[in-house]
Scaffold this motif. Structure first.
Motif, mmCIF file in Angstrom:
data_model
loop_
_atom_site.group_PDB
_atom_site.id
_atom_site.type_symbol
_atom_site.label_atom_id
_atom_site.label_comp_id
_atom_site.label_asym_id
_atom_site.label_seq_id
_atom_site.Cartn_x
_atom_site.Cartn_y
_atom_site.Cartn_z
ATOM 1 N N LEU A 117 -8.007 20.787 -0.338
ATOM 2 C CA LEU A 117 -6.566 20.984 -0.483
ATOM 3 C C LEU A 117 -5.989 20.183 -1.652
ATOM 4 O O LEU A 117 -5.435 20.766 -2.570
ATOM 5 N N ASN A 118 -6.138 18.862 -1.629
ATOM 6 C CA ASN A 118 -5.546 18.063 -2.717
ATOM 7 C C ASN A 118 -6.608 17.392 -3.587
ATOM 8 O O ASN A 118 -6.400 16.284 -4.101
ATOM 9 N N ASP A 119 -7.749 18.051 -3.760
ATOM 10 C CA ASP A 119 -8.831 17.494 -4.567
ATOM 11 C C ASP A 119 -8.355 17.158 -5.991
ATOM 12 O O ASP A 119 -8.624 16.061 -6.501
ATOM 13 N N LYS A 120 -7.656 18.078 -6.619
ATOM 14 C CA LYS A 120 -7.143 17.839 -7.973
ATOM 15 C C LYS A 120 -6.096 16.738 -7.956
ATOM 16 O O LYS A 120 -6.032 15.894 -8.846
ATOM 17 N N GLY A 121 -5.273 16.749 -6.905
ATOM 18 C CA GLY A 121 -4.228 15.736 -6.788
ATOM 19 C C GLY A 121 -4.796 14.335 -6.716
ATOM 20 O O GLY A 121 -4.241 13.392 -7.294
ATOM 21 N N ILE A 122 -5.924 14.172 -6.018
ATOM 22 C CA ILE A 122 -6.553 12.858 -5.920
ATOM 23 C C ILE A 122 -7.019 12.405 -7.296
ATOM 24 O O ILE A 122 -6.835 11.239 -7.680
ATOM 25 N N ASN A 142 0.870 -1.177 0.000
ATOM 26 C CA ASN A 142 0.000 0.000 0.000
ATOM 27 C C ASN A 142 0.906 1.225 0.000
ATOM 28 O O ASN A 142 1.529 1.542 1.019
ATOM 29 N N LEU A 143 0.998 1.887 -1.130
ATOM 30 C CA LEU A 143 1.933 2.998 -1.302
ATOM 31 C C LEU A 143 1.245 4.331 -1.044
ATOM 32 O O LEU A 143 0.279 4.693 -1.720
ATOM 33 N N SER A 144 1.746 5.066 -0.049
ATOM 34 C CA SER A 144 1.183 6.380 0.284
ATOM 35 C C SER A 144 1.651 7.403 -0.742
ATOM 36 O O SER A 144 2.841 7.664 -0.880
ATOM 37 N N ILE A 145 0.699 7.972 -1.448
ATOM 38 C CA ILE A 145 1.010 8.997 -2.448
ATOM 39 C C ILE A 145 -0.185 9.947 -2.487
ATOM 40 O O ILE A 145 -1.309 9.525 -2.746
ATOM 41 N N HIS A 146 0.032 11.221 -2.193
ATOM 42 C CA HIS A 146 -1.081 12.136 -1.929
ATOM 43 C C HIS A 146 -1.272 13.223 -2.981
ATOM 44 O O HIS A 146 -2.259 13.942 -2.951
ATOM 45 N N SER A 147 -0.325 13.360 -3.887
ATOM 46 C CA SER A 147 -0.447 14.316 -4.990
ATOM 47 C C SER A 147 0.638 14.010 -6.005
ATOM 48 O O SER A 147 1.729 13.560 -5.634
ATOM 49 N N THR A 148 0.341 14.255 -7.261
ATOM 50 C CA THR A 148 1.363 14.085 -8.295
ATOM 51 C C THR A 148 2.001 15.422 -8.679
ATOM 52 O O THR A 148 2.932 15.455 -9.484
ATOM 53 N N ASP A 149 1.512 16.509 -8.092
ATOM 54 C CA ASP A 149 2.120 17.816 -8.311
ATOM 55 C C ASP A 149 3.389 17.936 -7.462
ATOM 56 O O ASP A 149 3.365 17.665 -6.258
ATOM 57 N N LEU A 156 -2.414 2.010 -4.464
ATOM 58 C CA LEU A 156 -2.117 3.410 -4.171
ATOM 59 C C LEU A 156 -3.054 3.863 -3.054
ATOM 60 O O LEU A 156 -4.263 3.649 -3.121
ATOM 61 N N ALA A 157 -2.475 4.485 -2.010
ATOM 62 C CA ALA A 157 -3.255 4.804 -0.810
ATOM 63 C C ALA A 157 -3.152 6.289 -0.458
ATOM 64 O O ALA A 157 -2.497 6.658 0.524
ATOM 65 N N PRO A 158 -3.799 7.150 -1.230
ATOM 66 C CA PRO A 158 -3.752 8.585 -0.916
ATOM 67 C C PRO A 158 -4.726 8.958 0.196
ATOM 68 O O PRO A 158 -5.756 8.306 0.383
ATOM 69 N N VAL A 159 -4.381 9.991 0.938
ATOM 70 C CA VAL A 159 -5.316 10.579 1.902
ATOM 71 C C VAL A 159 -5.927 11.809 1.237
ATOM 72 O O VAL A 159 -5.198 12.700 0.775
ATOM 73 N N TRP A 160 -7.245 11.842 1.163
ATOM 74 C CA TRP A 160 -7.915 13.015 0.592
ATOM 75 C C TRP A 160 -8.084 14.070 1.665
ATOM 76 O O TRP A 160 -8.706 13.835 2.699
ATOM 77 N N LEU A 161 -7.526 15.244 1.396
ATOM 78 C CA LEU A 161 -7.627 16.395 2.289
ATOM 79 C C LEU A 161 -8.580 17.387 1.632
ATOM 80 O O LEU A 161 -8.176 18.184 0.784
ATOM 81 N N PRO A 162 -9.873 17.318 1.970
ATOM 82 C CA PRO A 162 -10.889 18.119 1.284
ATOM 83 C C PRO A 162 -10.554 19.607 1.237
ATOM 84 O O PRO A 162 -10.255 20.227 2.257
#
Length: 330
Positions: free
Chosen positions: A193-198, A143-150, A185-191
């Motif tokens: 903040l990283n909506d586009k990143g998700i 489970n890879l933590s990845i929260h934005s590709t920017d 892929l295990a991103p945390v959604w931060l409403p």
């Protein structure tokens, strides 16, 4: 500078009873196995306030692998010795432990373990280690933590200027190329903040044809909080997942059946809530004002304890859920 406590067989600290290290058995065929609390990043939304800049933790812990394996064998045997998934997780970063790959290999050799899963932020993982995991012989899921590709947003969410998202994406592709390793892929959604990143991570998962498990941003007593991120209800979280499913034409609400969880005999508790016991003080606690004690073959975290190591304290058990013991000094 935080002190690192080495937990060995000689320490006399049981590996059942603490939330931050050892083994957690929640009454299913999934065992959480925690070898370290150390983290190399300082994610500003971290639910455990891990990392070098922690404000709540005065100590970190590192468990001797052979000692941990002995405990895993005992727990697996008690639970029936079959169909157990070993989840090598951490309140920090599992790959910080110098013997992490050795741990995975030895866990895989235990009769009754059919699968290994693990969490990682990816920054310390080498391709050679992925090759070793791929050759272990039983299925692995990372489970890879990845929260934005920017690039810049990824640095901010890692709390580290040296974080390079391009390297993590390359690692994800390499993991995904392996025969015996499943990538999630295990991103945390931060409403807010990283909506586009998700959305970009969803597209990456589609490109790789791998699983994605979007996590809800949660705030706990000791977690770090981001002012820009909204703390939303579970209903709103799932509504947003539905929106993203339509927008990206892909399933985001994971079917629990794919993880093959099932109820299973729990490792026995040895103390009841409100029970008064004497605990031998063994080490500083994870949080300021706490100490680690031992009573009835279990590790006990003692609040507001000022007793020196080697002494004995009378305590009252205030929590024992999932064999995790919290007590108040009397």
């Amino acid at each position: 500078m935080m002190e690192t406590i080495k937990i060995t067989r000689e320490s006399g600290i049981p590996l059942m009873g603490a939330i931050q290290f050892g083994i957690i058995d929640r009454g299913t065929n999934l065992l959480q196995i925690r070898a370290t609390t150390i983290c190399n990043l300082n994610c500003p939304f971290c639910s455990t306030d891990a990392g070098p800049n922690s404000k709540t933790h005065k100590t970190t812990y590192s468990v001797d692998i052979d000692y941990l394996i002995d405990w895993v064998k005992e727990v697996v045997k008690y639970k029936g010795g079959k169909n157990i998934e070993a989840n090598l997780d951490s309140v920090g970063e599992p790959f910080v432990h110098k013997d992490f790959i050795e741990l995975a290999k030895k866990v895989a050799d235990i009769e009754g373990i059919y699968k290994i899963s693990m969490q990682s932020n990816g920054t310390l993982v080498k391709k050679e280690q992925i090759d070793e995991l791929d050759s272990i012989g039983i299925p692995i899921r990372i489970n890879l933590s990845i929260h934005s590709t920017d690039k810049e947003e990824a640095k901010e969410l890692a709390g580290n200027e040296n974080y390079e998202i391009t390297q993590i994406v390359e690692l994800a592709k390499y993991i995904n190329s392996k025969k015996n390793i499943e990538l999630l892929l295990a991103p945390v959604w931060l409403p807010g903040l990283n909506d586009k990143g998700i959305g970009n991570i969803v597209e990456l998962a589609k490109e790789l044809k791998c699983l994605i498990g979007i996590q809800k941003y949660e705030i706990y007593k000791y977690s770090r909080k981001m002012k820009k991120a909204k703390n939303i209800t579970l209903w709103k979280f799932y509504k947003k997942l539905e929106e993203w499913e339509k927008e990206h034409n892909t399933q985001l609400k994971l079917d629990p059946k794919i993880f093959k969880f099932e109820k299973m005999t729990r490792f026995p508790k040895t103390m009841d809530v409100n029970q008064k016991v004497y605990a031998e003080i063994k080490a500083p606690g994870w949080i300021k004002g706490q100490m680690i004690g031992v009573a009835n073959q279990r590790c006990v975290t003692i609040n507001k304890c000022n007793k020196p190591i080697g002494s004995t304290a009378k305590v009252k058990i205030v929590q024992n859920k999932n064999n995790i013991y919290l007590a108040n000094q009397l």
